[in-house]
Design a protein around this motif. Structure first.
Motif, mmCIF file in Angstrom:
data_model
loop_
_atom_site.group_PDB
_atom_site.id
_atom_site.type_symbol
_atom_site.label_atom_id
_atom_site.label_comp_id
_atom_site.label_asym_id
_atom_site.label_seq_id
_atom_site.Cartn_x
_atom_site.Cartn_y
_atom_site.Cartn_z
ATOM 1 N N ARG A 1 -7.625 49.906 81.948
ATOM 2 C CA ARG A 1 -6.583 49.858 80.911
ATOM 3 C C ARG A 1 -6.748 48.636 80.034
ATOM 4 N N ASP B 1 0.305 46.335 67.717
ATOM 5 C CA ASP B 1 1.510 46.665 68.482
ATOM 6 C C ASP B 1 1.466 46.002 69.855
ATOM 7 N N ARG B 2 2.676 45.657 70.349
ATOM 8 C CA ARG B 2 2.774 44.946 71.630
ATOM 9 C C ARG B 2 2.307 45.803 72.793
ATOM 10 N N SER B 3 2.246 47.125 72.639
ATOM 11 C CA SER B 3 1.774 47.974 73.735
ATOM 12 C C SER B 3 0.302 47.720 74.026
ATOM 13 N N ALA C 1 -7.601 48.561 76.038
ATOM 14 C CA ALA C 1 -6.742 47.847 75.088
ATOM 15 C C ALA C 1 -7.544 46.815 74.316
ATOM 16 N N ALA D 1 0.103 43.928 75.602
ATOM 17 C CA ALA D 1 0.591 43.791 76.974
ATOM 18 C C ALA D 1 -0.503 44.065 78.001
ATOM 19 N N ASP E 1 3.393 47.801 63.900
ATOM 20 C CA ASP E 1 3.078 48.741 64.998
ATOM 21 C C ASP E 1 1.800 49.517 64.724
ATOM 22 N N THR F 1 -0.181 52.876 66.615
ATOM 23 C CA THR F 1 0.678 53.787 67.387
ATOM 24 C C THR F 1 1.028 55.049 66.614
#
Length: 812
Positions: A737, A724-726, A741, A729, A702, A705
């Motif tokens: 956004r 992290d997958r956030s 990312a 995604a 993670d 984060t």
């Protein structure tokens, strides 16, 4: 005290602990007794000498006149002894106890005995029968008189008796006929009887003196004890006559009454002195009745400075009665219990008060809550049958409040700041509760730590209950400015109201605690009211913990056969080669009743109830055993809990799992989160370095984060950064956004390349995300796009295909 014991106590040569002062006193009194009797003996010697001189002087002529020296010598020796004795009578006992006095008296006795013996030897045979008869009578009187005078000294009486008896015998032996034959045995018999009597009298006198000395010493010791008792003890002695007038009073009692000299209170009425005391009427009634009384409580104004306003005494008394049961006097004891009362009052306060905040403590809250619940049961039981079982408004409410960030404040600012914060919280809560009115119906307490409780012991509408709960939280929200820091105070509140389903106060506490737990789970700084689903959830959680504990403590084979705890494996791919490179072990639990249970639910339960170490060890051993059968160089990734990393058995557990499975250490990758590093950075560094020495790889899960700094990251032996997958995604989409990312992912990849760390993106679900990660330079991927978690058999089959065939193209 028995005579034998008294003797061994006072005679120094017979006891190792004899009192030298007592022995000297006894010897002095003994010599004083002997001296008084010696006055009579010495006077008798003077008189007997003159009497013998008067009797024999007419018949002595010529060559016999020298024999007159014996009666003259007897009179002179007696006179000398008399003068010496009279001179010594005024001496103190200490001087009389000296050996010289004793030996001087013995010398006097022997000297007078020699003079008397000379009369018997030289004069007795030379006189006529009439004078001889008179001299015999004088001898019969003189021998016991001299012996008795020296009897207490023993050797003085013995010396006199032996010398005079020997002289009489020598004189009688010079006679002829029947007089000699009868007088010799009679003289011997008399001497024997006198010596036996001397021994008995000597023992009697000495024992009497010893008893007197012992009694005197005991009286002296008792006086000392009483004096010390009256000066230092809390008990004071008093004595009155039949009319209640003081005959004796302790000096300390007199001082407590405001009089420095106790003698000034003699003949004063005791009741008059205590007329201002509460309870004096009862004391007067007791003193008028011939019955003893004990511990009568008196409360009287203090008459001494620097003391409390009131004194508390207890009075006990015993009457002395005459033959007709009339009171002669009273004797008693007064005890000052003021300090005891104050201490008892302070202990009582401490037993019911929280020392830090001054609020009521847990004991008081539990007792008041139990009393209130009992009253509610009685009130409901007394309602008519046709009435509603419960009133429309709550009769009783319990609120539990817990600070949200207190542990962090203690850890960062110190316990002194934490204590000041607790006092401030107590002050704010007290001010808030005071605004509710009816203070007798509200009990505010600190239960311990940072937990507070409020009991609302009165009927109140639900709307008022909710308003009071919000008012409590609002009272704490203003920032508290301390000398060292500004603290943002927040709290969670759990509320439970009584109903007929609450059998006791413990159940009400449990419900309020469940509501508090729900408030913390809801994000904190909120209030939650208990409802039935909360208890159902509690029972469900307890059931899960119980079943999980049974599974972990059962043999491994039984677990595998039951199929309840199992491992699935999430495939991981090398992005550049498009080949399977390993898998991450994921724990699954299939409950026989509840079905599949998410790790997000049961893993926190395992951490909360101390099962995480067993659970983590089980996962580690099973995963290593499975990975040992994978083709090389397939890697195994296993997650570590924060509690595992802080524990003491992690290193041994990893070493044991690798050795038991025969798995090379370089094929094991252990994943930790940034949160673990934040909680205890020093311990985390120590454990990670120790794991690195075993040869395993370390992955930071993670990443991005948390709040770990780059400086902290540089000190850690990290081999892999997991994105992290956030962030993943948002990749492959349009808009700001996605751009943000992508910039973060590119920055993480560049950081990994600069520090020699590999990167792996998790949660890849679309081809667009995979392509964006490839463009960013990410090295490894995992996600549903590439492969869902598989059971061990399916994973081995996929690994076999991946190893035997050409590189596979990743799904598009």
């Amino acid at each position: 005290m028995p005579a034998a014991e008294s003797r061994s106590t006072l005679i120094g040569d017979r006891s190792g602990w004899a009192d030298a002062d007592g022995l000297g006193l006894e010897q002095g009194r003994l010599m004083q007794t002997v001296l008084r009797m010696a006055v009579m003996a010495a006077g008798s010697s003077v008189g007997l000498g003159l009497l013998v001189l008067w009797l024999v002087h007419p018949v002595m002529s010529g060559a016999q006149r020298w024999m007159l020296l014996w009666p003259v010598g007897l009179a002179a020796a007696g006179l000398l002894e008399l003068l010496d004795v009279l001179r010594s009578l005024g001496w103190p006992l200490v001087r009389l106890a000296q050996p010289a006095v004793r030996w001087r008296l013995i010398g006097h006795s022997v000297l007078t005995g020699l003079m008397f013996a000379g009369i018997s030897v030289f004069i007795y045979p030379q006189v006529d029968a009439e004078r001889r008869h008179l001299l015999g009578m004088i001898a019969c009187a003189a021998i016991p008189i001299g012996a008795m005078a020296g009897a207490p000294l023993r050797w003085g009486g013995m010396g006199w008796t032996l010398v005079t008896s020997a002289g009489v015998l020598l004189g009688v032996l010079q006679l002829d006929g029947l007089v000699r034959d009868v007088s010799v045995p009679l003289t011997l018999l008399m001497a024997l009887l006198v010596m036996v009597s001397l021994n008995a009298i000597g023992h009697s006198v000495r024992h009497r003196l010893q008893a007197e000395t012992t009694a005197r010493r005991e009286r002296h010791a008792l006086d000392l004890l009483l004096r010390d008792f009256e000066q230092h003890a809390d008990d004071w002695l008093w004595e009155t006559d039949a009319r209640g007038r003081l005959k004796r009073i302790s000096s300390r009692m007199a001082q407590a009454l405001g009089v420095n000299d106790a003698a000034l209170l003699i003949d004063r009425a005791l009741i008059e002195l205590l007329r201002d005391a509460e309870g004096s009427e009862q004391l007067a009634r007791h003193l008028s009745e011939p019955e003893p009384f004990r511990a009568l409580a008196l409360r009287l104004p203090s008459r001494q400075l620097l003391q409390t306003a009131w004194q508390h005494w207890t009075v006990s008394g015993v009457p002395l009665l005459d033959a007709e049961a009339r009171i002669v006097s009273w004797r008693g004891v007064v005890r000052d219990v003021t300090l005891l009362r104050e201490q008892s009052r302070e202990l009582q306060r401490l037993a019911h008060t929280d020392v830090l905040t001054g609020l009521a403590n847990r004991h008081v809250m539990q007792r008041r809550c139990a009393e209130a619940v009992a009253r509610c049961h009685v009130a409901v039981a007394g309602r008519p049958a046709e009435a509603s079982a419960l009133p429309p408004s709550p009769m009783l409410t319990l609120c539990l409040l817990d600070l949200d960030n207190f542990k962090e404040i203690n850890d960062t600012l110190g316990h002194a700041v934490g204590d000041r914060l607790l006092r401030e919280v107590a002050r704010r809560l007290s001010a808030c509760v005071a605004g509710f009115g009816n203070p007798a119906a509200h009990v505010l307490a600190r239960l311990g730590g940072d937990e507070f409780a409020l009991l609302i012991d009165r009927p109140h509408p639900q709307a008022e209950r909710e308003a009071m709960a919000q008012a409590l939280l609002q009272a704490l929200r203003p920032v508290w400015q301390d000398e060292q820091a500004a603290v943002d105070v927040r709290a969670s509140l759990g509320v439970a109201s009584w109903d007929v389903l609450h059998p006791d106060a413990d159940r009400l506490f449990q419900d309020a605690d469940l509501a508090l737990y729900a408030a913390k789970a809801a994000g904190r700084d909120v209030a939650r009211t208990f409802d039935a689903p909360m208890r159902a959830e509690l029972m469900r959680r307890h059931g899960l913990v119980r079943d999980l504990g049974l599974l972990l403590r059962a043999p491994t084979g039984e677990q595998a056969e039951a199929g309840r705890l199992m491992l699935h494996y999430q495939p991981q791919f090398d992005l550049a080669e498009g080949r399977l490179s390993g898998a991450e072990a994921l724990l699954r639990w299939r409950h026989p009743v509840r079905g599949w249970i998410s790790p997000a639910e049961f893993v926190p339960l395992a951490e909360e109830h101390g099962l995480i170490a067993l659970l983590g060890e089980w996962v580690l051993h099973r995963a290593c055993q499975e990975a040992a059968g994978w083709p090389e160089p397939m890697r195994l990734a296993v997650n570590l809990s924060a509690l595992q990393l802080r524990g003491d058995g992690l290193i041994d557990s990893v070493r044991s799992a690798l050795a038991g499975a025969g798995l090379p250490a370089e094929r094991l990758e252990l994943e930790v989160t940034e949160t673990v590093l934040m909680q205890d950075a020093r311990r985390a560094r120590e454990q990670l370095h120790a794991l690195r020495l075993l040869g395993v790889s370390i992955a930071l899960d993670d990443f991005g984060t948390g709040y770990s700094s780059l400086a902290q990251l540089a000190e850690l032996p990290v081999d892999l950064l997991k994105i992290d997958r956030s962030f993943v995604a948002a990749l492959g989409e349009a808009g700001p956004r996605a751009q943000q990312a992508e910039a973060i992912v590119r920055l993480i990849v560049q950081l990994g390349q600069a520090t020699g760390m590999a990167t792996l993106a998790e949660g890849v679900e679309t081809p667009a995300q995979r392509e964006a990660l490839r463009l960013c330079g990410c090295e490894r991927l995992q996600g549903y796009l590439l492969g869902r978690p598989l059971e061990s058999g399916l994973l081995r089959e996929r690994m076999r295909l991946s190893s035997s065939a050409a590189p596979l193209s990743l799904p598009t």
